[in-house]
Design a protein around this motif. Sequence first.
Motif, PDB file in Angstrom:
ATOM      1  N   GLY A 166       0.825  -1.210   0.000  1.00 54.81           N
ATOM      2  CA  GLY A 166       0.000   0.000   0.000  1.00 54.81           C
ATOM      3  C   GLY A 166       0.856   1.256   0.000  1.00 54.81           C
ATOM      4  O   GLY A 166       0.523   2.244  -0.644  1.00 54.81           O
ATOM      5  N   GLY A 167       1.971   1.203   0.715  1.00 59.91           N
ATOM      6  CA  GLY A 167       2.897   2.335   0.709  1.00 59.91           C
ATOM      7  C   GLY A 167       3.480   2.582  -0.666  1.00 59.91           C
ATOM      8  O   GLY A 167       3.630   3.733  -1.092  1.00 59.91           O
ATOM      9  N   VAL A 168       3.793   1.498  -1.372  1.00 58.56           N
ATOM     10  CA  VAL A 168       4.295   1.637  -2.741  1.00 58.56           C
ATOM     11  C   VAL A 168       3.223   2.272  -3.626  1.00 58.56           C
ATOM     12  O   VAL A 168       3.505   3.187  -4.405  1.00 58.56           O
ATOM     13  CB  VAL A 168       4.732   0.269  -3.301  1.00 58.56           C
ATOM     14  N   ALA A 169       1.990   1.810  -3.481  1.00 54.91           N
ATOM     15  CA  ALA A 169       0.902   2.361  -4.302  1.00 54.91           C
ATOM     16  C   ALA A 169       0.682   3.847  -4.001  1.00 54.91           C
ATOM     17  O   ALA A 169       0.513   4.646  -4.924  1.00 54.91           O
ATOM     18  CB  ALA A 169      -0.379   1.571  -4.048  1.00 54.91           C
ATOM     19  N   VAL A 170       0.696   4.211  -2.723  1.00 60.69           N
ATOM     20  CA  VAL A 170       0.494   5.610  -2.357  1.00 60.69           C
ATOM     21  C   VAL A 170       1.617   6.470  -2.913  1.00 60.69           C
ATOM     22  O   VAL A 170       1.377   7.558  -3.461  1.00 60.69           O
ATOM     23  CB  VAL A 170       0.382   5.756  -0.822  1.00 60.69           C
ATOM     24  N   LEU A 171       2.840   6.010  -2.782  1.00 58.12           N
ATOM     25  CA  LEU A 171       3.964   6.790  -3.295  1.00 58.12           C
ATOM     26  C   LEU A 171       3.906   6.947  -4.814  1.00 58.12           C
ATOM     27  O   LEU A 171       4.202   8.016  -5.345  1.00 58.12           O
ATOM     28  CB  LEU A 171       5.284   6.149  -2.868  1.00 58.12           C
ATOM     29  N   LEU A 172       3.523   5.893  -5.513  1.00 59.31           N
ATOM     30  CA  LEU A 172       3.409   6.004  -6.976  1.00 59.31           C
ATOM     31  C   LEU A 172       2.293   6.963  -7.376  1.00 59.31           C
ATOM     32  O   LEU A 172       2.445   7.731  -8.340  1.00 59.31           O
ATOM     33  CB  LEU A 172       3.194   4.629  -7.590  1.00 59.31           C
ATOM     34  N   LEU A 173       1.177   6.923  -6.658  1.00 60.01           N
ATOM     35  CA  LEU A 173       0.098   7.858  -6.955  1.00 60.01           C
ATOM     36  C   LEU A 173       0.510   9.295  -6.666  1.00 60.01           C
ATOM     37  O   LEU A 173       0.210  10.214  -7.442  1.00 60.01           O
ATOM     38  CB  LEU A 173      -1.149   7.497  -6.146  1.00 60.01           C
ATOM     39  N   LEU A 174       1.211   9.500  -5.565  1.00 58.94           N
ATOM     40  CA  LEU A 174       1.662  10.853  -5.251  1.00 58.94           C
ATOM     41  C   LEU A 174       2.720  11.335  -6.242  1.00 58.94           C
ATOM     42  O   LEU A 174       2.782  12.516  -6.560  1.00 58.94           O
ATOM     43  CB  LEU A 174       2.193  10.914  -3.828  1.00 58.94           C
ATOM     44  N   SER A 175       3.525  10.417  -6.731  1.00 56.74           N
ATOM     45  CA  SER A 175       4.513  10.786  -7.747  1.00 56.74           C
ATOM     46  C   SER A 175       3.824  11.247  -9.025  1.00 56.74           C
ATOM     47  O   SER A 175       4.246  12.219  -9.651  1.00 56.74           O
ATOM     48  CB  SER A 175       5.431   9.610  -8.041  1.00 56.74           C
ATOM     49  N   ALA A 176       2.770  10.550  -9.401  1.00 57.11           N
ATOM     50  CA  ALA A 176       2.030  10.954 -10.601  1.00 57.11           C
ATOM     51  C   ALA A 176       1.280  12.266 -10.377  1.00 57.11           C
ATOM     52  O   ALA A 176       1.188  13.090 -11.291  1.00 57.11           O
ATOM     53  CB  ALA A 176       1.054   9.855 -11.001  1.00 57.11           C
TER      54      ALA A 176
END
Length: 86
Positions: free
Chosen positions: A42-52
């Motif tokens: 979930g942390g990976v997903a959140v970071l990728l979404l915030l990066s986008a």
Amino acid sequence: MSVIYVSAACFILAMMAVGLLRILRGPDAADRLMAAQLIGSGGVAVLLLLSAATKLPAIVDVALMLGILAVFASVGFVNWRGTGNG
């Protein structure tokens, strides 16, 4: 478009909070590990979404490192459980 990314990140963070409750109250070590894996992915997903959403490519590197650490945690748990220490 970034509003959608931030909204999805907030939803995933809420689900990670539920996983954190499972870690704190889990009856078994395996349940706690699965909840920790939920927090890692979930942390990976959140970071990728915030990066986008913010268009900062350096956040992708942090997400990749978090993913690698989650894999090492799983391997360490399996090795620990396999030696009869649990």
